[in-house]
Scaffold this active site. Sequence first.
Site, PDB file in Angstrom:
ATOM      1  N   ASP A  25      73.823 -44.154  27.561  1.00  0.00           N
ATOM      2  CA  ASP A  25      73.457 -44.972  26.405  1.00  0.00           C
ATOM      3  C   ASP A  25      74.696 -45.480  25.668  1.00  0.00           C
ATOM      4  O   ASP A  25      74.606 -46.415  24.876  1.00  0.00           O
ATOM      5  CB  ASP A  25      72.585 -44.173  25.433  1.00  0.00           C
ATOM      6  CG  ASP A  25      71.112 -44.561  25.518  1.00  0.00           C
ATOM      7  OD1 ASP A  25      70.827 -45.683  25.974  1.00  0.00           O
ATOM      8  OD2 ASP A  25      70.259 -43.759  25.110  1.00  0.00           O
TER       9      ASP A  25
ATOM     10  N   LYS B  32      61.392 -47.729  31.288  1.00  0.00           N
ATOM     11  CA  LYS B  32      62.661 -47.326  31.885  1.00  0.00           C
ATOM     12  C   LYS B  32      62.433 -46.557  33.180  1.00  0.00           C
ATOM     13  O   LYS B  32      63.136 -46.759  34.180  1.00  0.00           O
ATOM     14  CB  LYS B  32      63.460 -46.477  30.891  1.00  0.00           C
ATOM     15  CG  LYS B  32      63.974 -47.267  29.696  1.00  0.00           C
ATOM     16  CD  LYS B  32      64.624 -46.354  28.666  1.00  0.00           C
ATOM     17  CE  LYS B  32      65.137 -47.166  27.481  1.00  0.00           C
ATOM     18  NZ  LYS B  32      65.706 -46.332  26.407  1.00  0.00           N
TER      19      LYS B  32
ATOM     20  N   GLN C 137      65.582 -40.212  24.011  1.00  0.00           N
ATOM     21  CA  GLN C 137      64.983 -41.348  23.312  1.00  0.00           C
ATOM     22  C   GLN C 137      64.968 -41.116  21.802  1.00  0.00           C
ATOM     23  O   GLN C 137      64.492 -40.090  21.316  1.00  0.00           O
ATOM     24  CB  GLN C 137      63.552 -41.590  23.816  1.00  0.00           C
ATOM     25  CG  GLN C 137      62.864 -42.792  23.203  1.00  0.00           C
ATOM     26  CD  GLN C 137      63.571 -44.107  23.519  1.00  0.00           C
ATOM     27  OE1 GLN C 137      64.019 -44.314  24.625  1.00  0.00           O
ATOM     28  NE2 GLN C 137      63.665 -44.976  22.538  1.00  0.00           N
TER      29      GLN C 137
END
Length: 296
Positions: A120, A53, A97
């Site tokens: 997200d 990412k 994460q």
Amino acid sequence: MAAELMDGKLLAQEMKEELKAQVEELKSKGITPGLGVILVGDNPASKSYVTSKEKACERIGIFSDDTRLPDTITEEELLSHVDRMNRDDKIHGILVQLPLPKHIDEDKIINAISPDKDVDGFHPVSVGRMVLGQETFLPCTPHGCLKLLERYDVETEGAEVVVIGRSNIVGKPVANLLMRKDKPGNSTVTVCHTRTKKEDLLTHTKKADIIIVASGFPNTLTADMVKDGVVVIDVGINRVEDASRERGYRLIGDADFDSLKEKCSKITPVPGGVGPMTITMLLFNTVQSARNRLSK
């Protein structure tokens, strides 16, 4: 009939070029899109994913605030890092994460992220807006699935869609998005899962025009379960032993690609299908968040 491959890697590259141009435009107006990334612990898969990412951010010009923390960190300490990013005007999107260590409440951490920076799409406010059809950050993997359907001209209006899997990350949101009155959408959606009886699963999949399989198990979907011409989006990523490979394993999806490719009209490969789109949609949301800031 050989299926057309829905190349997520190619689409991701095309979208990244478009996003790179948008980033340059924003920079010319004094805004550099920024993504705050928090990684807790040393999970190899999470480290690899976060690194990918961050590299993707660098390629298109997004600023990345990389915060890596030991798995001994307390919940309060982690919340303080989220709060810092919430208050930092240089950061337009926040990614924590998952999974987190067991002593940390994941829901509490997700809920602490500002909905304005929830790239997200996991915050309850984002989920609620999505269900209501309001503008919000869409969860990355389901949004990537929709972009693949759109890019490959798959007709969703009036289509019979079966989603195999009911996770909060993929199954539930992709089912909701395909029911919406947007395009792609306006589909009739059936959600199946581990408690669906096998005979019922077959009834649903055999009449489906589109199947999105996100069960987490190899060979969940096989050629005998589908009709000719079906479109299959395979979200799964499973590692299986393969002595012929240098690394000793290979990656496969949740669908039996080799049998299905002769029966489908279109199918995503694994790897190279949905996976590349997930990271791309994270970049997409981060750039959108920066554009939202510009309009305020």
